[in-house]
Motif scaffolding. Structure first.
Motif, mmCIF file in Angstrom:
data_model
loop_
_atom_site.group_PDB
_atom_site.id
_atom_site.type_symbol
_atom_site.label_atom_id
_atom_site.label_comp_id
_atom_site.label_asym_id
_atom_site.label_seq_id
_atom_site.Cartn_x
_atom_site.Cartn_y
_atom_site.Cartn_z
ATOM 1 N N CYS A 174 -17.383 -71.360 0.329
ATOM 2 C CA CYS A 174 -18.513 -70.448 0.183
ATOM 3 C C CYS A 174 -19.502 -70.835 1.275
ATOM 4 O O CYS A 174 -19.308 -71.835 1.956
ATOM 5 N N HIS A 175 -20.565 -70.068 1.447
ATOM 6 C CA HIS A 175 -21.563 -70.493 2.425
ATOM 7 C C HIS A 175 -22.927 -70.614 1.772
ATOM 8 O O HIS A 175 -23.282 -69.855 0.864
ATOM 9 N N THR A 176 -23.678 -71.595 2.231
ATOM 10 C CA THR A 176 -24.954 -71.940 1.609
ATOM 11 C C THR A 176 -26.135 -71.217 2.232
ATOM 12 O O THR A 176 -27.213 -71.158 1.630
ATOM 13 N N ASP A 177 -25.977 -70.680 3.437
ATOM 14 C CA ASP A 177 -27.113 -70.056 4.115
ATOM 15 C C ASP A 177 -27.325 -68.626 3.636
ATOM 16 O O ASP A 177 -26.449 -68.013 3.026
ATOM 17 N N GLU A 178 -28.504 -68.113 3.916
ATOM 18 C CA GLU A 178 -28.884 -66.741 3.601
ATOM 19 C C GLU A 178 -29.489 -66.113 4.849
ATOM 20 O O GLU A 178 -29.942 -66.819 5.754
ATOM 21 N N VAL A 179 -29.497 -64.787 4.904
ATOM 22 C CA VAL A 179 -30.169 -64.147 6.037
ATOM 23 C C VAL A 179 -31.659 -64.489 5.986
ATOM 24 O O VAL A 179 -32.281 -64.484 4.927
#
Length: 356
Positions: A64-69
């Motif tokens: 999964c990825h932890t960053d957000e726009v």
């Protein structure tokens, strides 16, 4: 499980995690994964279970990825407002008149508002068109450059995310919040990891919480080289289309189940993997829907062409209005993604993975 999903979704959604500044999310996830092996790398990837590998068994990675726009401070202007650059795929029409959070290097957070010129001051041409991204500035109420620097410690390079608080409507089982792309994936990976820990499996399960997905899938590229998985399940907060398409053409529908991705702008899915996933879903009564998208991509785009080629399954959680401040998602769909991943992993072994 539903209470656990909502609790983690609220916790993760409210965290600050612009691309390249995912530390707050990483530290929070560390509190929730019950593994001895938890480590990070220089690009802000978090790996769970990587040091506990049994080399006689294949590696199944849960990504999964932890960053957000988000955004990043480009300049502090003489009139006290802040110029910024986008981090990730924003549409300029979704940004004006919105509330944001700026985090300085001391970890202090300040609320600002993206400016929106009052119609009183707009020319006829301005009323008819969207602003340019470079026209937008963030106002925190200051009027001078010196106030920004001396009173708030905000400077060039500070990250920015939307200012939104998570809410859950128990009447309909729907969550609203920011960063569902992809904190919902983080919820799924955390729960799957903890549930599988006590099971006897024929594979090594490794959690990859990747960084910087929103700016080019960068964390996944590093993770693919470090983990060298034999099979990857990617969890993604995937765009829902049920609020603007009819029932026959919408394939990202809330409460219709986990979304299996056949194709997107970065990957044509392995058809053998998709067929296997559908069979497992039907065997276990897990609702699913299939999506074919002409653009956009997930971390699967990096994994499936890594090394000698890795079989990848993308499990999407339908999410309305991704890459905006406010998203909606159903608890039932996250639960379906979790249950399908667990049932698939139970069946994976060396021979099964070779079939793909």
């Amino acid at each position: 499980m539903k209470n656990q999903i909502v609790k983690l979704a609220e916790k993760y959604s409210n965290l600050f995690g612009a691309p390249g500044f995912e530390e707050e999310v990483i530290e929070s996830i560390k509190e929730d994964v019950n593994f001895k092996s938890v480590e990070t790398d220089s690009i802000n990837n978090l790996y769970v279970g990587l040091a506990d590998i049994d080399t006689t068994r294949p590696i199944v990675a849960l990504d999964c990825h932890t960053d957000e726009v988000g955004f990043i401070v480009e300049n502090i202007n003489s009139n006290g407002n802040i110029s910024f650059l986008p981090l990730g795929g924003w549409h300029v029409g979704n940004i004006p008149a919105s509330s944001v959070v700026i985090k300085n290097e001391n970890g202090e957070k300040y609320i600002g508002t993206v400016n929106s010129k009052p119609p009183h001051f707009m020319s006829d041409d301005e009323r008819k068109r969207l602003p340019e991204m470079s026209d937008l500035k963030i106002d925190i109420g200051t009027s001078e450059y010196k106030e920004i620097i001396d009173l708030y410690g905000i400077e060039i390079g500070n990250p920015i995310v939307p200012d939104v608080k998570f809410i859950y409507d128990d009447k309909i089982g729907i969550m609203r919040g920011k960063a569902f792309d992809n904190r919902l994936g983080c919820v799924a990976v955390t729960i799957v990891l903890n549930k599988l820990r006590s099971m006897q499996l024929n594979s090594n399960v490794v959690g990859i919480y990747a960084s910087q997905e929103e700016v080019g899938l960068r964390g996944a590229q590093v993770a693919a080289n470090r983990v060298c998985p034999d099979f990857v399940i990617v969890f993604e907060g995937s765009p829902a289309d049920d609020s603007f398409k009819d029932k026959l053409s919408a394939h990202g529908v809330l409460k219709k189940g986990v979304q299996l991705r056949a194709v997107d702008g970065g990957m044509i899915s392995n058809n053998r993997v998709l067929k296997f996933a559908k069979e497992v879903a039907r065997e276990n009564g897990i609702k699913y829907q299939v999506i074919a998208r002409k653009s956009g991509s997930t971390n699967g785009a990096k994994y499936h062409v890594a090394s000698k080629g890795i079989p990848v399954l993308v499990l999407g959680i339908p999410t309305r209005y991704v890459h905006t401040h406010y998203s909606y998602a159903a608890v039932d769909d996250i639960e379906a993604a979790i249950n399908l991943a667990i049932e698939i992993i139970k069946k994976l072994n060396v021979d099964k993975i070779k079939e793909f």
